[in-house]
Scaffold this active site. Structure first.
Site, PDB file in Angstrom:
ATOM      1  CE1 TYR A 124     -11.829  33.076  15.007  1.00 40.20           C
ATOM      2  CE2 TYR A 124     -11.668  31.665  13.378  1.00 40.20           C
ATOM      3  CZ  TYR A 124     -12.127  32.266  14.271  1.00 40.20           C
ATOM      4  OH  TYR A 124     -13.528  31.632  14.860  1.00 40.20           O
ATOM      5  CD  GLN A 186     -17.741  36.115  18.560  1.00 35.33           C
ATOM      6  OE1 GLN A 186     -18.300  36.127  17.192  1.00 35.33           O
ATOM      7  NE2 GLN A 186     -18.237  34.808  19.130  1.00 35.33           N
ATOM      8  CD  GLN A 255      -8.092  20.573  -0.088  1.00 34.74           C
ATOM      9  OE1 GLN A 255      -8.462  21.409   0.216  1.00 34.74           O
ATOM     10  NE2 GLN A 255      -7.014  19.758   0.721  1.00 34.74           N
ATOM     11  CG  HIS A 258     -10.719  21.217   4.141  1.00 39.07           C
ATOM     12  ND1 HIS A 258     -10.340  21.406   5.339  1.00 39.07           N
ATOM     13  CD2 HIS A 258      -9.714  20.845   3.466  1.00 39.07           C
ATOM     14  CE1 HIS A 258      -8.949  21.501   5.411  1.00 39.07           C
ATOM     15  NE2 HIS A 258      -8.481  21.318   4.205  1.00 39.07           N
ATOM     16  CD  GLU A 322      -7.032  26.458  -0.845  1.00 40.10           C
ATOM     17  OE1 GLU A 322      -6.588  26.831   0.362  1.00 40.10           O
ATOM     18  OE2 GLU A 322      -8.057  25.694  -0.756  1.00 40.10           O
ATOM     19  CG  HIS A 323      -4.726  22.961  -2.406  1.00 41.25           C
ATOM     20  ND1 HIS A 323      -6.042  23.209  -1.712  1.00 41.25           N
ATOM     21  CD2 HIS A 323      -3.800  23.375  -1.522  1.00 41.25           C
ATOM     22  CE1 HIS A 323      -5.758  23.485  -0.599  1.00 41.25           C
ATOM     23  NE2 HIS A 323      -4.424  23.700  -0.261  1.00 41.25           N
ATOM     24  CG  ASP A 356      -3.509  21.054   3.894  1.00 38.85           C
ATOM     25  OD1 ASP A 356      -3.284  22.056   3.232  1.00 38.85           O
ATOM     26  OD2 ASP A 356      -4.690  20.304   3.423  1.00 38.85           O
ATOM     27  CG  HIS A 415       6.902  67.950  -7.645  1.00 42.26           C
ATOM     28  ND1 HIS A 415       5.950  68.720  -6.961  1.00 42.26           N
ATOM     29  CD2 HIS A 415       6.910  66.653  -7.135  1.00 42.26           C
ATOM     30  CE1 HIS A 415       5.345  67.682  -6.330  1.00 42.26           C
ATOM     31  NE2 HIS A 415       5.721  66.664  -6.263  1.00 42.26           N
TER      32      HIS A 415
END
Length: 430
Positions: A124, A186, A255, A258, A322-323, A356, A415
């Site tokens: 995506y 969707q 950042q 964003h 994250e960073h 990035d 077993h």
């Protein structure tokens, strides 16, 4: 940014809280979309595309003609930049391939592990104000290296029913052929269930807004895996007196632009440096085209004065960014102390934007504290690891008694018998 000085460790939890997202009616809406797509397939996709994207489409698949036309709209300079980034990403991810290693755990008992590609991959790619064509490279390249057979890409159309040309150029460059003009929850539903035109996938990758994020989590209920829990982007910068304030300010703003729900954190052992960086933020912010977005994100952000760089590292591990950028002297010496981070950037000349786009590492990373228990996307994200064992006659003799004793202690006699019959057969053979 809000400023804090020498907070007690008991206050760290509240300082590490991410911005709250508006969840009102989110769950109901996404579940409704999933139900409609599951039942009505392409018909539901057409209705949702018209409702959410403002365009009616008869055919969702991007044609070869559309791809060729889009490639003409991308400048030669940008094409060259994308190709350079592609080469670096490919080099780094090829290096992650593993050779088969056969281990003889007991004499005659051979064990090893082999990788197999996940066959059906869904990617995506968000559109909107920031079409992330770089993410096409970050996901499409390792998928190809892994050997994924079927790669399906979904991205929302614009008001003209088109996908951003750079996204199509990047997709064509990495060999993705099944591209669909479908966005939002969707698209995730279509990848989860399959429709008349979109094939069901085994794992879904890629970022998105809160609806896409929730949809990916919902997909887990339908036997579809996802890459990582991913939410709004974030960066934490640790800066000491050796840092360059204009550099740090630019990293924080990169950042913040964003989205309004992004968060940036500045840690330092120098109040002077914090003040200088804040001055630079104010100056650079005015020059940004997306300054309104960044300004709102900065309201959710913090600068924190701590006693030492070691304490800053400790706070960062608690936050699990994250960073993480270490704009400090001898940054390489601190890497062993970092336990929780998606991706780390060392020194004054390692901007987060390098990761990035073009350094080669993957930019699909865990956010919202999930760096404590998730890795970023890598080649491993696109493969399954299958273990093998090959036990010789001598091997089952050597390990058989161990298995029998353990199975009997667990009262799993079948077993035990699976070993016993073999040992008895070998005894009779002699």
């Amino acid at each position: 940014m809000k400023q804090y000085k020498y907070p007690n460790i008991t206050d760290w939890k509240s300082l590490c809280e991410r911005p709250l997202q508006n969840q009102e009616n989110l769950s109901e809406q996404v579940k409704s979309v999933f139900n409609e797509v599951k039942i009505k397939g392409d018909k539901a996709l057409k209705l949702f595309t018209e409702k959410f994207d403002g365009v009616f489409l008869n055919d969702f698949k991007v044609s070869e003609t559309e791809i060729e036309e889009a490639k003409k709209l991308v400048s030669d300079e940008l094409k060259s930049a994308i190709e350079t980034a592609s080469e670096n990403i490919r080099k780094f991810h090829i290096s992650q391939q593993e050779e088969k290693k056969i281990v003889e755990t007991t004499e005659g008992v051979f064990c090893w592990r082999e990788s197999r590609a996940i066959e059906n991959i869904g990617i995506y790619i968000p559109g909107g104000t920031a079409p992330l064509f770089s993410t096409v490279l970050m996901l499409g390249i390792p998928a190809n290296i892994a050997g994924c057979k079927n790669i399906t890409l979904c991205s929302p159309p614009d008001e003209n029913g088109k996908i951003n040309p750079a996204i199509l150029f990047a997709a064509d460059l990495v060999g993705i052929k099944n591209i669909f003009k479908v966005g939002g929850s969707q698209a995730i539903a279509a990848l989860s269930f399959g429709t008349e035109t979109i094939t069901k996938v085994d794992k879904i990758f890629g970022p998105g807004n809160q609806y896409v994020t929730f949809a990916k989590q919902l997909a887990l209920n339908y036997n579809v895996a996802i890459d990582i829990p991913a939410g709004p982007s974030e960066v934490l910068v640790i800066a000491d007196e050796s840092s360059i304030p204009s550099f740090v300010a630019s990293d924080l703003l990169s950042q913040a632009e964003h989205g309004t729900d992004s968060q940036v954190i500045l840690l330092s052992d120098s109040e002077t440096i914090i003040n200088e960086i804040n001055v630079e933020i104010d100056r650079q912010l005015k020059e940004l085209p997306r300054n309104e977005i960044a300004e709102i994100a900065l309201q959710n952000s913090k600068s924190i004065l701590l006693n030492s760089i070691d304490e800053a590292i400790e706070f960062s591990n608690f936050y699990a960014p994250e960073h993480l950028i270490l704009s400090i002297e001898n940054a390489e010496n601190f890497t062993g102390k970092i336990t929780n981070a998606g991706s780390v950037f060392l020194g004054n000349y390692s901007p987060e934007s390098a990761g990035d786009y073009a350094s080669g590492t993957n930019h699909t990373l865990p956010t919202n504290g999930f760096a404590k228990n998730y890795s970023g996307v890598s080649l491993d994200s696109f493969v399954k690891k299958i273990t093998f064992q090959n036990i010789t006659k001598n091997g089952i003799k050597n390990i058989g008694k161990t298995i029998e004793l353990m199975a009997e202690a667990e009262e799993l006699i079948a077993h035990k018998n699976a070993v016993s019959v073999r040992l008895k057969y070998l005894e009779n053979e002699n």
